[in-house]
Design a protein around this motif. Structure first.
Motif, PDB file in Angstrom:
ATOM      1  N   ALA A  83      27.515   5.981  -2.538  1.00 19.32           N
ATOM      2  CA  ALA A  83      27.941   7.436  -2.591  1.00 19.32           C
ATOM      3  C   ALA A  83      28.380   7.712  -1.122  1.00 19.32           C
ATOM      4  O   ALA A  83      29.401   8.552  -0.934  1.00 19.32           O
ATOM      5  CB  ALA A  83      26.492   8.075  -3.097  1.00 19.32           C
ATOM      6  N   ALA A  84      27.633   7.184  -0.169  1.00 13.12           N
ATOM      7  CA  ALA A  84      28.000   7.628   1.198  1.00 13.12           C
ATOM      8  C   ALA A  84      29.394   6.897   1.491  1.00 13.12           C
ATOM      9  O   ALA A  84      30.234   7.449   2.013  1.00 13.12           O
ATOM     10  CB  ALA A  84      26.987   7.197   2.361  1.00 13.12           C
ATOM     11  N   GLY A  85      29.819   5.632   0.820  1.00 15.37           N
ATOM     12  CA  GLY A  85      31.056   5.045   1.329  1.00 15.37           C
ATOM     13  C   GLY A  85      32.126   5.579   0.806  1.00 15.37           C
ATOM     14  O   GLY A  85      33.254   5.800   1.096  1.00 15.37           O
ATOM     15  N   ASP A 114      33.341 -13.137  -4.790  1.00 16.17           N
ATOM     16  CA  ASP A 114      34.624 -13.521  -4.608  1.00 16.17           C
ATOM     17  C   ASP A 114      35.368 -12.065  -4.230  1.00 16.17           C
ATOM     18  O   ASP A 114      36.422 -11.990  -4.225  1.00 16.17           O
ATOM     19  CB  ASP A 114      35.283 -14.122  -5.485  1.00 16.17           C
ATOM     20  CG  ASP A 114      35.127 -13.579  -6.942  1.00 16.17           C
ATOM     21  OD1 ASP A 114      34.335 -12.784  -6.978  1.00 16.17           O
ATOM     22  OD2 ASP A 114      35.848 -13.969  -7.880  1.00 16.17           O
ATOM     23  N   VAL A 115      34.512 -10.880  -4.275  1.00 19.12           N
ATOM     24  CA  VAL A 115      35.101  -9.685  -4.150  1.00 19.12           C
ATOM     25  C   VAL A 115      35.553  -9.530  -2.808  1.00 19.12           C
ATOM     26  O   VAL A 115      34.962  -9.825  -1.673  1.00 19.12           O
ATOM     27  CB  VAL A 115      34.046  -8.550  -4.274  1.00 19.12           C
ATOM     28  CG1 VAL A 115      34.395  -7.254  -3.959  1.00 19.12           C
ATOM     29  CG2 VAL A 115      33.496  -8.432  -5.709  1.00 19.12           C
ATOM     30  N   GLN A 116      36.840  -9.223  -2.647  1.00 16.27           N
ATOM     31  CA  GLN A 116      37.647  -9.080  -1.160  1.00 16.27           C
ATOM     32  C   GLN A 116      37.531  -7.735  -0.812  1.00 16.27           C
ATOM     33  O   GLN A 116      37.384  -6.728  -1.422  1.00 16.27           O
ATOM     34  CB  GLN A 116      39.106  -9.586  -1.523  1.00 16.27           C
ATOM     35  CG  GLN A 116      39.321 -10.870  -2.053  1.00 16.27           C
ATOM     36  CD  GLN A 116      38.598 -12.089  -0.946  1.00 16.27           C
ATOM     37  OE1 GLN A 116      39.072 -12.016  -0.126  1.00 16.27           O
ATOM     38  NE2 GLN A 116      37.797 -13.034  -1.668  1.00 16.27           N
ATOM     39  N   GLY A 117      37.703  -7.623   0.624  1.00 16.25           N
ATOM     40  CA  GLY A 117      37.821  -6.634   1.124  1.00 16.25           C
ATOM     41  C   GLY A 117      36.539  -6.216   2.117  1.00 16.25           C
ATOM     42  O   GLY A 117      35.501  -6.934   2.118  1.00 16.25           O
ATOM     43  N   ASN A 118      36.706  -5.149   2.829  1.00 15.31           N
ATOM     44  CA  ASN A 118      35.808  -4.753   4.019  1.00 15.31           C
ATOM     45  C   ASN A 118      34.974  -3.604   3.792  1.00 15.31           C
ATOM     46  O   ASN A 118      34.402  -2.938   4.497  1.00 15.31           O
ATOM     47  CB  ASN A 118      36.226  -4.817   5.435  1.00 15.31           C
ATOM     48  CG  ASN A 118      36.324  -6.390   5.896  1.00 15.31           C
ATOM     49  OD1 ASN A 118      35.619  -7.183   5.639  1.00 15.31           O
ATOM     50  ND2 ASN A 118      37.494  -6.617   6.708  1.00 15.31           N
ATOM     51  N   ASP A 119      35.425  -2.719   2.524  1.00 16.87           N
ATOM     52  CA  ASP A 119      34.804  -1.667   2.161  1.00 16.87           C
ATOM     53  C   ASP A 119      33.386  -1.827   1.880  1.00 16.87           C
ATOM     54  O   ASP A 119      33.013  -2.911   1.458  1.00 16.87           O
ATOM     55  CB  ASP A 119      35.649  -0.842   1.219  1.00 16.87           C
ATOM     56  CG  ASP A 119      35.736  -1.538   0.017  1.00 16.87           C
ATOM     57  OD1 ASP A 119      36.072  -2.791  -0.079  1.00 16.87           O
ATOM     58  OD2 ASP A 119      35.175  -1.284  -1.228  1.00 16.87           O
ATOM     59  N   ILE A 120      32.334  -0.906   1.924  1.00 14.25           N
ATOM     60  CA  ILE A 120      31.107  -1.012   1.491  1.00 14.25           C
ATOM     61  C   ILE A 120      30.747  -1.632  -0.007  1.00 14.25           C
ATOM     62  O   ILE A 120      30.065  -2.339   0.038  1.00 14.25           O
ATOM     63  CB  ILE A 120      30.311   0.505   1.651  1.00 14.25           C
ATOM     64  CG1 ILE A 120      28.875   0.229   1.757  1.00 14.25           C
ATOM     65  CG2 ILE A 120      30.854   1.231   0.685  1.00 14.25           C
ATOM     66  CD1 ILE A 120      28.275  -0.425   2.726  1.00 14.25           C
ATOM     67  N   LYS A 160      26.178  -6.275   9.384  1.00 19.71           N
ATOM     68  CA  LYS A 160      25.830  -5.772  10.832  1.00 19.71           C
ATOM     69  C   LYS A 160      26.855  -4.878  11.547  1.00 19.71           C
ATOM     70  O   LYS A 160      26.274  -3.901  12.142  1.00 19.71           O
ATOM     71  CB  LYS A 160      26.041  -7.182  11.706  1.00 19.71           C
ATOM     72  CG  LYS A 160      27.175  -7.798  11.955  1.00 19.71           C
ATOM     73  CD  LYS A 160      27.102  -8.996  12.749  1.00 19.71           C
ATOM     74  CE  LYS A 160      28.594  -9.572  13.176  1.00 19.71           C
ATOM     75  NZ  LYS A 160      28.219 -10.699  14.164  1.00 19.71           N
ATOM     76  N   ASP A 161      28.223  -4.947  10.896  1.00 25.14           N
ATOM     77  CA  ASP A 161      28.921  -3.769  11.651  1.00 25.14           C
ATOM     78  C   ASP A 161      29.477  -2.638  10.635  1.00 25.14           C
ATOM     79  O   ASP A 161      30.347  -1.815  10.917  1.00 25.14           O
ATOM     80  CB  ASP A 161      30.239  -4.390  12.070  1.00 25.14           C
ATOM     81  CG  ASP A 161      31.129  -5.216  10.946  1.00 25.14           C
ATOM     82  OD1 ASP A 161      30.565  -5.239   9.896  1.00 25.14           O
ATOM     83  OD2 ASP A 161      32.182  -5.522  11.349  1.00 25.14           O
ATOM     84  N   VAL A 162      28.566  -2.485   9.721  1.00 28.86           N
ATOM     85  CA  VAL A 162      28.683  -1.254   8.877  1.00 28.86           C
ATOM     86  C   VAL A 162      28.256   0.129   9.462  1.00 28.86           C
ATOM     87  O   VAL A 162      27.342   0.112  10.095  1.00 28.86           O
ATOM     88  CB  VAL A 162      27.909  -1.557   7.452  1.00 28.86           C
ATOM     89  CG1 VAL A 162      27.859  -0.018   6.586  1.00 28.86           C
ATOM     90  CG2 VAL A 162      28.272  -2.557   6.551  1.00 28.86           C
ATOM     91  N   GLY A 163      29.410   0.744   9.572  1.00 30.19           N
ATOM     92  CA  GLY A 163      29.009   2.161  10.448  1.00 30.19           C
ATOM     93  C   GLY A 163      28.788   3.368   9.571  1.00 30.19           C
ATOM     94  O   GLY A 163      28.763   3.406   8.256  1.00 30.19           O
ATOM     95  N   GLY A 164      28.931   4.456  10.322  1.00 29.37           N
ATOM     96  CA  GLY A 164      28.669   5.827   9.557  1.00 29.37           C
ATOM     97  C   GLY A 164      27.666   5.977   8.939  1.00 29.37           C
ATOM     98  O   GLY A 164      26.312   5.414   9.073  1.00 29.37           O
ATOM     99  N   ILE A 173      21.904   4.390   6.657  1.00 28.73           N
ATOM    100  CA  ILE A 173      21.091   4.241   5.499  1.00 28.73           C
ATOM    101  C   ILE A 173      20.716   2.685   5.452  1.00 28.73           C
ATOM    102  O   ILE A 173      19.486   2.492   5.353  1.00 28.73           O
ATOM    103  CB  ILE A 173      22.056   4.335   4.120  1.00 28.73           C
ATOM    104  CG1 ILE A 173      22.334   5.915   3.917  1.00 28.73           C
ATOM    105  CG2 ILE A 173      21.032   3.882   3.018  1.00 28.73           C
ATOM    106  CD1 ILE A 173      23.379   6.187   2.811  1.00 28.73           C
ATOM    107  N   LEU A 174      21.657   1.698   6.094  1.00 27.85           N
ATOM    108  CA  LEU A 174      21.110   0.329   5.899  1.00 27.85           C
ATOM    109  C   LEU A 174      20.126   0.163   7.162  1.00 27.85           C
ATOM    110  O   LEU A 174      19.477  -0.900   7.158  1.00 27.85           O
ATOM    111  CB  LEU A 174      22.454  -0.333   6.078  1.00 27.85           C
ATOM    112  CG  LEU A 174      22.910  -0.745   5.022  1.00 27.85           C
ATOM    113  CD1 LEU A 174      24.413  -1.381   5.322  1.00 27.85           C
ATOM    114  CD2 LEU A 174      22.240  -1.606   4.012  1.00 27.85           C
ATOM    115  N   SER A 175      20.040   0.843   8.127  1.00 27.29           N
ATOM    116  CA  SER A 175      19.587   0.641   9.563  1.00 27.29           C
ATOM    117  C   SER A 175      17.978  -0.034   9.289  1.00 27.29           C
ATOM    118  O   SER A 175      17.415  -0.846   9.928  1.00 27.29           O
ATOM    119  CB  SER A 175      19.489   1.592  10.484  1.00 27.29           C
ATOM    120  OG  SER A 175      18.894   1.510  11.527  1.00 27.29           O
ATOM    121  N   PRO A 176      17.219   0.882   8.559  1.00 30.59           N
ATOM    122  CA  PRO A 176      15.571   0.618   8.369  1.00 30.59           C
ATOM    123  C   PRO A 176      15.561  -0.765   7.612  1.00 30.59           C
ATOM    124  O   PRO A 176      14.850  -1.698   8.047  1.00 30.59           O
ATOM    125  CB  PRO A 176      15.223   1.642   7.755  1.00 30.59           C
ATOM    126  CG  PRO A 176      15.965   2.740   7.879  1.00 30.59           C
ATOM    127  CD  PRO A 176      17.251   2.358   7.981  1.00 30.59           C
TER     128      PRO A 176
END
Length: 200
Positions: free
Chosen positions: A96-98, A126-132, A156-160, A165-168
C-alpha cells in the motif's frame, strides 16, 4: 545449566593444567550447545552465555562474540521462521505504501490497503525490478530458504514510507544475523579446543 555449573566448579578443584584446559573446552562446548538450542527456539540465553563468559577467556575473538550476544541475551532473538511470518504480515502495508506513497487521508489509506490484500501481485524469485513489489517477491523466496542475510541485502536501501515500515523488522533480522555469527565463532572455538586438548 546445572552441567555447566558443575564443570566450572571442577576447574577450581585442584586439577592439573591439562585437565583444567580440557574442562574449559568442555564448558565452552556445552554452552555452545545450549546457546544453539535457545537461538533455534527464540528463547532468552543469558544463563549459558553468562556461564561461558565466566571462563574469563583471553581470546578477543571469542569475547567479541560474547559481547554481540549479550545485547539480546535477556530477550532472545527472532528465529528465521518468526522473521518470515512477521514479514508476511507487513506485506499488505508495504504494498500500500509503495503504490500510493504518502498521499491520501487515513480512510483512503485503509481502503487502499484492503484493495492491496485482494489484488493479485507478482511472486517468485525471478520477479524483475527494484520496486517494492519486486523486492517483496524476492524476499519471500529468500526467507522461505532461511536466507536472512540476502533478504537484508535485498531490502537495505528501501526508502520512504516502505523503509520506515520495514525498519523494526530489519532491526530484528540484524539481531538474528548477529547472534548466528557469534554462535558460529563460539562453536568453532569450542570444536578447535576440544580437538586440541584431545590430541586429534
Amino acid at each position: 545449566q546445572a552441567a555447566l555449573e558443575s564443570q566450572i566448579a571442577a576447574l577450581g578443584a585442584g586439577r592439573d593444567a591439562d585437565d583444567a584446559a580440557m574442562s574449559r573446552a568442555s564448558v565452552l562446548a556445552l554452552a555452545a550447545g545450549q546457546l544453539r538450542t535457545a537461538l533455534e527456539r527464540g528463547a532468552p540465553f543469558a544463563g549459558p552465555l553468562n556461564t561461558a563468559g565466566s571462563l574469563g577467556d583471553a581470546d578477543p575473538t571469542l569475547n567479541t562474540a560474547f559481547e554481540m550476544l549479550r545485547v539480546s541475551a535477556e530477550t532472545g532473538v527472532a528465529t528465521a521462521p518468526a522473521l518470515e511470518l512477521s514479514f508476511a504480515n507487513l506485506i499488505p502495508e508495504l504494498l500500500a505504501a509503495g503504490r500510493r506513497g504518502e498521499t491520501g487521508d487515513l480512510v483512503d489509506r485503509l481502503t487502499g490497503r484492503i484493495n492491496d490484500i485482494v489484488r493479485i501481485r507478482r511472486t517468485g524469485a525471478d520477479v524483475q525490478g527494484n520496486d517494492i513489489e519486486a523486492r517483496i517477491a524476492r524476499a519471500e523466496i529468500l526467507l522461505a530458504d532461511r536466507n536472512v542475510a540476502n533478504v537484508m541485502s535485498e531490502l537495505k536501501d528501501v526508502g520512504g514510507t516502505p523503509g520506515e515500515i520495514l525498519s523494526p523488522w530489519m532491526t530484528r533480522a540484524q539481531a538474528h544475523l548477529d547472534a548466528q555469527d557469534a554462535l558460529a565463532v563460539i562453536e568453532a572455538q569450542a570444536i578447535a579446543r576440544l580437538r586440541a586438548e584431545g590430541g586429534s
